[in-house]
Scaffold this motif. Structure first.
Motif, PDB file in Angstrom:
ATOM      1  N   TRP A   1       1.160  17.572 -12.311  1.00  0.00           N
ATOM      2  CA  TRP A   1       1.683  18.914 -12.568  1.00  0.00           C
ATOM      3  C   TRP A   1       2.110  19.086 -14.008  1.00  0.00           C
TER       4      TRP A   1
ATOM      5  N   ALA B   1       1.311  18.339  -3.274  1.00  0.00           N
ATOM      6  CA  ALA B   1       2.520  17.561  -3.541  1.00  0.00           C
ATOM      7  C   ALA B   1       2.996  16.785  -2.309  1.00  0.00           C
TER       8      ALA B   1
ATOM      9  N   ARG C   1      -1.618  16.369   3.173  1.00  0.00           N
ATOM     10  CA  ARG C   1      -1.974  17.137   4.367  1.00  0.00           C
ATOM     11  C   ARG C   1      -1.480  16.460   5.643  1.00  0.00           C
ATOM     12  N   ASP C   2      -0.709  15.385   5.509  1.00  0.00           N
ATOM     13  CA  ASP C   2      -0.302  14.635   6.698  1.00  0.00           C
ATOM     14  C   ASP C   2       0.593  15.478   7.616  1.00  0.00           C
TER      15      ASP C   2
ATOM     16  N   HIS D   1       4.988  11.483   6.041  1.00  0.00           N
ATOM     17  CA  HIS D   1       4.387  10.156   5.944  1.00  0.00           C
ATOM     18  C   HIS D   1       4.467   9.705   4.484  1.00  0.00           C
TER      19      HIS D   1
ATOM     20  N   LYS E   1       0.818  -1.216   0.000  1.00  0.00           N
ATOM     21  CA  LYS E   1       0.000   0.000   0.000  1.00  0.00           C
ATOM     22  C   LYS E   1       0.849   1.262   0.000  1.00  0.00           C
TER      23      LYS E   1
ATOM     24  N   TRP F   1      -8.156   7.892   5.493  1.00  0.00           N
ATOM     25  CA  TRP F   1      -7.649   9.165   4.940  1.00  0.00           C
ATOM     26  C   TRP F   1      -7.322   9.062   3.461  1.00  0.00           C
TER      27      TRP F   1
ATOM     28  N   TRP G   1       0.428  21.333  -0.267  1.00  0.00           N
ATOM     29  CA  TRP G   1      -0.069  20.050   0.250  1.00  0.00           C
ATOM     30  C   TRP G   1      -0.495  19.106  -0.859  1.00  0.00           C
TER      31      TRP G   1
ATOM     32  N   CYS H   1       3.483   7.078   2.847  1.00  0.00           N
ATOM     33  CA  CYS H   1       2.278   6.526   2.210  1.00  0.00           C
ATOM     34  C   CYS H   1       1.393   7.657   1.690  1.00  0.00           C
ATOM     35  N   ALA H   2       1.248   8.710   2.501  1.00  0.00           N
ATOM     36  CA  ALA H   2       0.352   9.805   2.142  1.00  0.00           C
ATOM     37  C   ALA H   2       0.964  10.671   1.047  1.00  0.00           C
TER      38      ALA H   2
ATOM     39  N   ALA I   1       0.984   8.990  -2.354  1.00  0.00           N
ATOM     40  CA  ALA I   1      -0.370   8.898  -2.914  1.00  0.00           C
ATOM     41  C   ALA I   1      -0.769  10.152  -3.677  1.00  0.00           C
ATOM     42  N   GLN I   2      -0.036  11.239  -3.507  1.00  0.00           N
ATOM     43  CA  GLN I   2      -0.364  12.484  -4.213  1.00  0.00           C
ATOM     44  C   GLN I   2       0.254  12.511  -5.615  1.00  0.00           C
ATOM     45  N   HIS I   3       0.969  11.450  -5.960  1.00  0.00           N
ATOM     46  CA  HIS I   3       1.722  11.460  -7.226  1.00  0.00           C
ATOM     47  C   HIS I   3       1.375  10.240  -8.074  1.00  0.00           C
TER      48      HIS I   3
END
Lengths: 360, 360
Positions: free
Chosen positions: B360, A262, A265-266, A329, A24, B260, A260, A331-332, A335-337
């Motif tokens: 991006w 990129a 928000r962690d 973090h 994950k 989350w 955030w 994992c977080a 996940a943004q990419h």
């Protein structure tokens, strides 16, 4: 990343227990192949989408580690029918009955592990609740396959030092070893006894009775893990490159395009001894600027400033200069990419792009 | 969503100012077409990827609202050469010189707005800094196109009641009207005078001197906006469906598969009067369960519980039952998903899937 993987693998080899990596964190076939024992697994996933994606890439031994619901069993059965050994987890008699029922209907015995609650962190049956454990085991055995027991010491993320983490690991071990014994005393099978979290995997000194260890974030590590002493900042293998877009000099701010979106928000370090804001700021080669953090973040803006209480001077950066941001973090942030730019050490040469996926 | 769009449009029509919607919230061509005046715009974006995606969908009038860097100007010039009126923003002389230089090199006069700092929130030139404003304007005029001035009252998200938000709107208006006057007195053009944030757009009573209003999150709204009184909870047009996966009854917890990863790590209500945790819990039709929130979240687990201090009773939900979760911050929650399931009112019939993009 290679070093982080080798470190945990060596450790678990020494303890005589196999690693089931949690995919994950990376959600990438290429990373999965670096971290699994073999291209077929074993592996752990947090969504059925991951199970399906990794199955399509040849992984054959998977545990889906979020409590199963009846509506998801059709997708589980389909993967099993396709030759993937996909096990589910659960902690209620209702779920066990549903799994047994679908097993009978489809003729596919769905493997299931009973989730054990070792520390009150989240889901699971307390190992002291013998009646419920046996009832779930029996409900499963009536159609499905009782594969074993599994727990996750979520509280280990709170840290507390090496001794506290060793204790967490022992609590985690005892919970599943006790649960397995209860099932076996009731005449039920329990071949798999599974524990896991990155902090406990790195601190367990005795894994007697445990058949496998699961961990995820150890692949990349992050500031939360550094904050609890499971890694050094230099071990963090995931970073975000951002570009300076302006200054507010009288406030001691450098503004970048790394917000955030990129970084995520962690704010996982907000309750640690050292609050890293939205991330620790390094030069483009990965060397941290002492006490300079992403103090605040908007969607596509990050504000770099000295940590509160520090009198660190801002680095001398012009518009267009780049910085490397280490995440709270992994994992977080990952996940943004949509993909990873793969570099070797502090090289800037991107050797590969590894795609990642999201969704459910 | 339709109602939210009509509400702001009616309001701005009454004030005689046009709307430039910020498409960063939805990142969806279908939503963009619902919210823009015409399929060609105008529109606002937060990344060049958005500019490129919306340009490919026919949008022709775009402002890229994050301070430009030299390395991004090649992509900007390419869009301009392709017939898209893409304006950039900046707040330093260095950026203005780079924009003018690339304009001269490519023969494409890049339109640029000077970002004005109205409230100390983030980026921009203070409108009192006349020397810097004129210097930037002159640097731009030497090759590029000085399109105007733009500001964003980021502090309006702090709320404070209708009167405070009206004041924010007036501060926002005055900042750019003053800046425009300074440029014009220096003999520089300033055709566009742009303000915008969802709270100020909904509270401005006078927009004299302003040529356009930008806003983004008003399309969906969220708990942060409800918390500062800009919308009602019932206006929130974005939600996440989650399924109950278990209970920890002695703790007063219901565990769901909405963690989350589905909601984002945004805790934007944590500093508001009513802390909504990771989201407000509704039945599947969207009716809130009083005082039941997503009290904690792991990657794929959400813990539903009564708000601290409340003695609300947990709803009677079984494993497999679904709940609808309202998000703290629509931009952040939407970004965790690859598409929208479009429903009408409280209907469960998904009428369409609208894809969204990231990156991006």
């Amino acid at each position: 990343m290679d070093r982080n993987i080798a470190r945990l693998r060596n450790r678990l080899d020494g303890l005589g227990v196999s690693l089931r990596p949690h995919l994950k964190t990376a959600k990438s076939v290429e990373v999965a192949r670096c971290v699994m024992n073999s291209p077929e697994g074993p592996a752990m996933v947090s969504t059925l989408k991951e199970a399906e994606q990794f199955a399509a890439a040849g992984v054959r031994d998977i545990i889906y580690a979020v409590g199963i619901t009846p509506a998801k069993l059709a997708r589980v059965a389909q993967l099993l029918e396709g030759g993937v050994d996909l096990a589910v987890i659960l902690d209620t008699v209702e779920q066990a009955r549903a799994v047994a029922e679908v097993s009978r209907q489809t003729g596919v015995r769905i493997p299931a592990l009973i989730e054990i609650d070792c520390d009150g962190h989240r889901s699971g049956v307390r190992p002291t609740n013998q009646v419920q454990l046996v009832e779930i085991g029996q409900a499963l055995a009536a159609g499905a396959e009782l594969r074993g027991v599994l727990t996750h010491a979520g509280d280990s993320y709170r840290g507390g030092g090496a001794e506290a983490l060793q204790h967490c690991a022992e609590v985690e071990r005892l919970a599943v070893v006790d649960a397995a014994r209860i099932l076996q005393h009731a005449g039920l099978p329990c071949p798999v006894v599974s524990v896991g979290s990155t902090p406990t995997a790195h601190h367990a000194t005795d894994l007697m009775g445990v058949t496998e260890v699961r961990a995820g974030v150890f692949v990349f590590f992050d500031l939360v893990m550094a904050g609890i002493g499971v890694c050094q900042v230099d071990d963090i293998a995931l970073s975000v490159l951002a570009t300076v877009i302006g200054h507010q000099r009288e406030k001691g701010w450098i503004v970048t395009d790394g917000g955030w979106m990129a970084l995520s928000r962690d704010r996982g370090t907000s309750k640690q001894t050292v609050d890293q804001g939205y991330g620790l700021v390094c030069d483009v080669n990965g060397t941290p600027y002492p006490d300079i953090i992403v103090a605040d973040a908007n969607q596509e803006h990050g504000i770099l400033a000295a940590r509160a209480g520090s009198n660190a001077r801002l680095p001398d950066l012009a518009v267009g200069d780049r910085v490397r941001l280490l995440p709270n973090h992994a994992c977080a942030t990952a996940a943004q990419h949509g993909s990873y730019n793969v570099v070797r050490g502090s090289s800037h040469v991107v050797e590969a792009h590894w795609t990642r996926f999201g969704g459910w």
